[in-house]
Design a protein around this motif. Structure first.
Motif, PDB file in Angstrom:
ATOM      1  N   MET A  51      35.141  31.641 -13.371  1.00 32.62           N
ATOM      2  CA  MET A  51      35.946  32.115 -14.497  1.00 32.62           C
ATOM      3  C   MET A  51      35.555  31.349 -15.750  1.00 32.62           C
ATOM      4  N   THR A  52      35.474  32.049 -16.858  1.00 31.49           N
ATOM      5  CA  THR A  52      35.122  31.392 -18.115  1.00 31.49           C
ATOM      6  C   THR A  52      36.255  30.482 -18.558  1.00 31.49           C
ATOM      7  N   THR A  56      38.281  34.410 -24.649  1.00 27.42           N
ATOM      8  CA  THR A  56      37.620  35.688 -24.439  1.00 27.42           C
ATOM      9  C   THR A  56      37.346  36.412 -25.752  1.00 27.42           C
ATOM     10  N   CYS A  62      31.735  33.608 -25.337  1.00 28.00           N
ATOM     11  CA  CYS A  62      32.153  34.061 -24.018  1.00 28.00           C
ATOM     12  C   CYS A  62      30.964  34.652 -23.265  1.00 28.00           C
ATOM     13  N   GLU A  65      28.663  31.951 -22.086  1.00 25.53           N
ATOM     14  CA  GLU A  65      29.155  31.270 -20.883  1.00 25.53           C
ATOM     15  C   GLU A  65      28.973  32.149 -19.650  1.00 25.53           C
ATOM     16  N   ILE A  66      29.205  33.443 -19.808  1.00 24.21           N
ATOM     17  CA  ILE A  66      28.997  34.370 -18.689  1.00 24.21           C
ATOM     18  C   ILE A  66      27.534  34.345 -18.245  1.00 24.21           C
ATOM     19  N   ARG A  78      35.222  36.211 -14.033  1.00 25.83           N
ATOM     20  CA  ARG A  78      36.557  36.614 -14.487  1.00 25.83           C
ATOM     21  C   ARG A  78      36.833  36.007 -15.861  1.00 25.83           C
ATOM     22  N   VAL A  79      37.515  36.758 -16.712  1.00 25.72           N
ATOM     23  CA  VAL A  79      37.871  36.275 -18.048  1.00 25.72           C
ATOM     24  C   VAL A  79      39.377  36.399 -18.236  1.00 25.72           C
ATOM     25  N   ASP A  86      42.162  39.197 -27.082  1.00 30.89           N
ATOM     26  CA  ASP A  86      41.330  39.106 -25.883  1.00 30.89           C
ATOM     27  C   ASP A  86      41.148  40.489 -25.258  1.00 30.89           C
ATOM     28  N   ILE A  93      32.663  42.486 -24.255  1.00 34.90           N
ATOM     29  CA  ILE A  93      32.307  41.585 -23.156  1.00 34.90           C
ATOM     30  C   ILE A  93      31.651  42.374 -22.026  1.00 34.90           C
ATOM     31  N   ILE A 101      32.603  42.182 -14.613  1.00 43.72           N
ATOM     32  CA  ILE A 101      33.636  41.414 -15.298  1.00 43.72           C
ATOM     33  C   ILE A 101      35.007  41.789 -14.754  1.00 43.72           C
TER      34      ILE A 101
END
Length: 386
Positions: A51-52, A56, A62, A65-66, A78-79, A86, A93, A101
């Motif tokens: 999970m980030t 988000t 974001c 990081e993903i 997961r975010v 978000d 995203i 995601i």
């Protein structure tokens, strides 16, 4: 000490690890416009999630990081979606990510509806705070219409008040009852495309909660010890909790929750799978604990080999045993694909039970890495642990 060809063949044909039968769900996503699918349950490979930790709505960071998590081996990311901004960012995203995601939803069911509209691969809802039954029903019907799976994510720290009042403490039976209550809500609307988790910060209670679920349902299970701790303690708790269940064949997807850089969650998750000979291929390094019988500097050899294996990212499914003396050394080394048994200043090198040479201690790491690089899986057949 050499193994016979018959012994080597028997080792190579060791029984496959048991797996609980579960139905299968499909996570649908796209990379550069090309549709893709990831299967969870039903005999599919066990997936590793993370999970980030960033916001988000900060789309650029974001996605960065993903990507970092995906590069480390995350199959699913997961975010968090705690704010309207978000939820609004989810479309970007989803469009920019290279892995499925999952939108993590608490308190506000409208964010779940937004997530479904944005095309997320899965929505996680927390039964303890999703709100009124009619709100949950609205989310389930929308997910059913879109063919998007839902994870019923029960947490020991956020159970429904009536269930907590009934049991007085988040016991395994309490987590189980919460999960089954919402499974029934899903089945009432004809929606069964679900994954279930019953996470607890108490490792023993976590294990018992999942065992109750595994006996009562055939839905795929997402394993995790919630709030497991730092990088020092968290991997231990997660290895016990997740590993105990996986060893019994329970679990279809996992997340190692750590109060640390999220990339570590992915690395530890894959290491748990690798230790049980599950998951994606990779080099599994075995090293003896050492004692007064140690015949050389095994510590530096193990460090060199592990660092080199991590740096090269080998996807060959091999076990490598690095052993320090003549007691268990030859036997363990011979029982692995590749093995080393230290002597005084030198080491015997084994390949599938046969001694293939000796090297000086300072040459051990280079010799092992070279043998891994040159290993021909097609020619050698399955690994002993398969």
């Amino acid at each position: 000490m050499e193994r016979s060809q018959e012994e080597s063949t028997q080792a190579a044909q060791a029984p496959v690890r048991p797996r609980r039968h579960s139905r299968q769900v499909t996570l649908r996503y796209a990379v550069d416009g090309e549709p893709r699918e990831l299967k969870i349950g039903g005999g599919a490979p066990i997936t590793v999630q993370s999970m980030t930790t960033g916001k988000t709505h900060d789309v650029e960071n974001c996605l960065a990081e993903i990507k970092e998590l995906a590069d480390a081996g995350a199959d699913v990311v997961r975010v968090a979606v705690p704010r309207p901004e978000d939820a609004e960012a989810l479309k970007d995203i989803v469009h920019g990510a290279t892995v499925p995601i999952v939108a993590d939803i608490h308190f506000n069911h409208k964010y779940a509806l937004k997530a479904l509209e944005a095309g997320v691969a899965k929505v996680r809802i927390n039964p303890g705070n999703i709100g009124k039954p009619e709100w949950e029903r609205e989310v389930l019907l929308a997910a059913k219409e879109r063919g998007t799976p839902i994870r019923i994510g029960v947490n020991g720290g956020s159970l429904e008040k009536d269930i907590l009042d009934k049991y007085g403490y988040p016991r395994p039976e309490a987590l189980f009852e919460s999960a089954m209550r919402h499974v029934e809500a899903c089945t009432r609307v004809g929606f069964e495309d679900i994954v279930i988790s019953v996470k607890h910060s108490d490792v023993y209670f976590m294990i018992q909660s999942y065992r109750l679920l595994a006996e009562a349902t055939d839905y795929p299970l997402h394993l995790g010890v919630t709030e497991s701790g730092s990088l020092k303690t968290g991997p231990i708790k997660s290895s016990i909790g997740i590993g105990s269940l996986l060893a019994d064949g329970i679990g279809d997807t996992i997340r190692v929750s750590l109060a640390a850089d999220s990339v570590n969650e992915v690395r530890v998750g894959h290491q748990i799978l690798k230790s049980l000979r599950l998951g994606r291929p990779g080099v599994n390094v075995i090293a003896c604990p050492t004692c007064g019988r140690l015949a050389g500097d095994l510590f530096s050899v193990v460090d060199e080999v592990e660092e080199a294996v991590a740096a090269r990212g080998f996807d060959k499914d091999l076990s490598v045993a690095l052993m320090g003396c003549a007691v268990n050394g030859p036997g363990e080394a011979a029982g692995a694909d590749l093995g080393v048994s230290l002597g005084r200043g030198r080491a015997h090198i084994f390949k599938r039970g046969e001694t293939v040479g000796t090297v000086d201690q300072h040459e051990i790491a280079d010799a092992v890495i070279q043998m891994i690089e040159n290993w021909d899986e097609a020619a050698e057949g399955n690994s002993p642990g398969q």
